[in-house]
Design a protein around this motif. Sequence first.
Motif, mmCIF file in Angstrom:
data_model
loop_
_atom_site.group_PDB
_atom_site.id
_atom_site.type_symbol
_atom_site.label_atom_id
_atom_site.label_comp_id
_atom_site.label_asym_id
_atom_site.label_seq_id
_atom_site.Cartn_x
_atom_site.Cartn_y
_atom_site.Cartn_z
ATOM 1 N N VAL A 34 0.844 -1.190 0.000
ATOM 2 C CA VAL A 34 0.000 0.000 0.000
ATOM 3 C C VAL A 34 0.882 1.245 0.000
ATOM 4 O O VAL A 34 1.701 1.428 0.908
ATOM 5 C CB VAL A 34 -0.915 0.020 1.236
ATOM 6 C CG1 VAL A 34 -1.813 1.256 1.212
ATOM 7 C CG2 VAL A 34 -1.783 -1.249 1.276
ATOM 8 N N PRO A 35 0.745 2.103 -1.003
ATOM 9 C CA PRO A 35 1.547 3.332 -1.022
ATOM 10 C C PRO A 35 1.311 4.187 0.222
ATOM 11 O O PRO A 35 0.182 4.320 0.704
ATOM 12 C CB PRO A 35 1.058 4.043 -2.285
ATOM 13 C CG PRO A 35 0.607 2.924 -3.180
ATOM 14 C CD PRO A 35 -0.034 1.936 -2.249
ATOM 15 N N GLU A 36 2.401 4.753 0.725
ATOM 16 C CA GLU A 36 2.353 5.590 1.913
ATOM 17 C C GLU A 36 1.906 7.009 1.577
ATOM 18 O O GLU A 36 2.093 7.495 0.449
ATOM 19 C CB GLU A 36 3.752 5.690 2.534
ATOM 20 C CG GLU A 36 4.228 4.413 3.211
ATOM 21 C CD GLU A 36 3.710 4.277 4.633
ATOM 22 O OE1 GLU A 36 2.479 4.402 4.833
ATOM 23 O OE2 GLU A 36 4.515 4.049 5.528
ATOM 24 N N PHE A 37 1.362 7.693 2.576
ATOM 25 C CA PHE A 37 1.212 9.139 2.482
ATOM 26 C C PHE A 37 2.626 9.701 2.384
ATOM 27 O O PHE A 37 3.460 9.453 3.252
ATOM 28 C CB PHE A 37 0.498 9.674 3.726
ATOM 29 C CG PHE A 37 0.531 11.169 3.860
ATOM 30 C CD1 PHE A 37 -0.075 11.982 2.911
ATOM 31 C CD2 PHE A 37 1.181 11.766 4.927
ATOM 32 C CE1 PHE A 37 -0.035 13.362 3.032
ATOM 33 C CE2 PHE A 37 1.220 13.144 5.058
ATOM 34 C CZ PHE A 37 0.607 13.944 4.110
ATOM 35 N N PRO A 38 2.964 10.433 1.300
ATOM 36 C CA PRO A 38 4.361 10.826 1.073
ATOM 37 C C PRO A 38 4.868 11.800 2.128
ATOM 38 O O PRO A 38 4.295 12.868 2.348
ATOM 39 C CB PRO A 38 4.322 11.463 -0.326
ATOM 40 C CG PRO A 38 2.903 11.861 -0.536
ATOM 41 C CD PRO A 38 2.074 10.879 0.218
ATOM 42 N N ARG A 39 5.960 11.411 2.773
ATOM 43 C CA ARG A 39 6.580 12.240 3.799
ATOM 44 C C ARG A 39 7.991 11.735 4.047
ATOM 45 O O ARG A 39 8.278 10.557 3.837
ATOM 46 C CB ARG A 39 5.776 12.200 5.097
ATOM 47 C CG ARG A 39 5.690 10.811 5.736
ATOM 48 C CD ARG A 39 4.593 10.743 6.790
ATOM 49 N NE ARG A 39 4.611 9.477 7.520
ATOM 50 C CZ ARG A 39 4.074 8.352 7.083
ATOM 51 N NH1 ARG A 39 3.479 8.312 5.901
ATOM 52 N NH2 ARG A 39 4.109 7.256 7.818
ATOM 53 N N LEU A 40 8.866 12.605 4.511
ATOM 54 C CA LEU A 40 10.209 12.194 4.877
ATOM 55 C C LEU A 40 10.153 11.304 6.110
ATOM 56 O O LEU A 40 9.379 11.543 7.039
ATOM 57 C CB LEU A 40 11.079 13.425 5.169
ATOM 58 C CG LEU A 40 11.543 14.244 3.966
ATOM 59 C CD1 LEU A 40 12.259 15.504 4.440
ATOM 60 C CD2 LEU A 40 12.466 13.419 3.067
ATOM 61 N N GLY A 41 10.975 10.256 6.128
ATOM 62 C CA GLY A 41 11.048 9.393 7.301
ATOM 63 C C GLY A 41 9.893 8.436 7.458
ATOM 64 O O GLY A 41 9.685 7.887 8.541
#
Length: 410
Positions: A348-355
Motif C-alpha cells: 500500500v503506497p504511503e502518504f508521502p513524507r520524509l522518514g
Amino acid sequence: MDAQTSLPLAGRRVIELGTMLAAPFAAHILSQLGAEVIKVEPPRGDPTRALVRGGPSGTFIAYSHGKKSVCLDLASADGHAAFTKMLATADALVHNLAPKAARKLQLTKEDCEKINPKLVYCHIRGYAAGPQEDDLASNPVAEAATGVMEQNRINGRPSRLGPSYHDQFAGAYAVIGMLATMLQQAQGKPASNHVEIGLYETGLHVASRDLVGIQLKTQLLGKPEREPHGEFSMPGYGAYLTRDERWMYLLMLTDAHWLKFCQAMELPEARDESLHQLRNRKKERDRCEDIVKRAIGAVTFEQASAQLKAAGVGFTEVLPLERVLEAPQAHQPGKLREVGYRGYGFEVPEFPRLGADSDGVQTLPPPELGAHTREILQSAGLKPEQCDALVKSGAALVADGTTFPWAPVR
C-alpha cells in the motif's frame, strides 16, 4: 522518546464518520501523521466494505489500514448516547454526512460543540454555504459542475475522469484546515474550530488555472478560445508509441526541452530556428507532432530512454496498473507499506513524507467491522455491562469475522 510518540499527531484522537472516500481519505492522512483514528460505522458498515465480490474494495484497504472500527447505530438513542461519550474524548471529528443527515442525527457543529467545546469539527459536504448548501454532490457531480467533465469526452459523451480526484483533494484540503486549527489552538490564538470543505468549491479551486485562463483569452481575444485538446497545448508534450509498441510520455514544456529532444534524437529540426520558440511550434502544431511521433516511432523504448536520459529530457513509460509497483523507485524505503488482511498481502503506497520508513506509524490491518467497539467505548467511560447491553439491543456491533464472504487464506 520513541519514534511513534514523536509523530506530529501522536496522542490525538480523531473520530471519522466517513463513507466512500473524502472523509476516510482525510482520516487516513491524519492516521499516517500519528493520530488514533476511530472509524465509526453503521451496522451495515462503510459501503466500501462490500464493493468487490461482497467484500472490501481497494479504497477500504488502502485508506482504512491503521484505523480502529466502532460500529454503532446512531439513529438509536442508546447508540447516539454512546457516540457522544466517545466524542467527548476526541480532539477532532471529520465526516461527510449529507447536511440533512447531520441535522437528523444531531451531529451538526452546534450539536457537537455542546458535547466537546474544544473539538475540531470538520464537515466535507457537497456544497459549502450558499443556495445549494443542502444539495447532494459526489465526485462526478463536482467534475460536471466545474468544467472538468465537459472537456473529458469518450465517444463525444462528457465522462468522469475515472479516479475520484475531487474527493481526495477535498480530503487533503480538510486535513490542511484541521491542522491549521490545531496549530492555532496550540498557539493560544482565537480561532473557529469549524472546518468546512465543499466538493464543489474544491473543484472550483482545482480548476482555477483553467477558469482564469479562459477569462484571460476572452479578454485578450474577445472570445473564449480553447486549445484543441489539453493534451496538445504544447507540441511534444504527450504520449507517443515506440517501435516496439510501448507508450512513452514526453515532458516538453519549454523551448530548452524541445531543443534537447531534437538533439537527443539527432533530428535536423535541432537546427531549425523557426521551431525554437513555443509560439511558432504552436502555429505549426501538426508538423511538430509529426516530427516527434516519427522520431519516437523509429526506435525501441530502451533506445529512446537511453538517448533522452543522456540528454536530460523528461519522460516516463505509460504503465498499466498491474506494472506500476514494479518500478525500483516505488520500492525505495518509505514508499510502500506491507499490509496483511485475512491472509492476503498488499503493498500500500504511503502518504508521502520524509522518514515514513522510520517514524513509527503502526501497521494495523484494515479493521473488521466493530473490531474495537468494546475497547473504545470502555475507554470513553462505559462499563462492560453497558457495552453488553448495547450489543444485545443492536445499538452496537462487535466483529465476528463473518461480515463478508471472503474465505481467509489458509
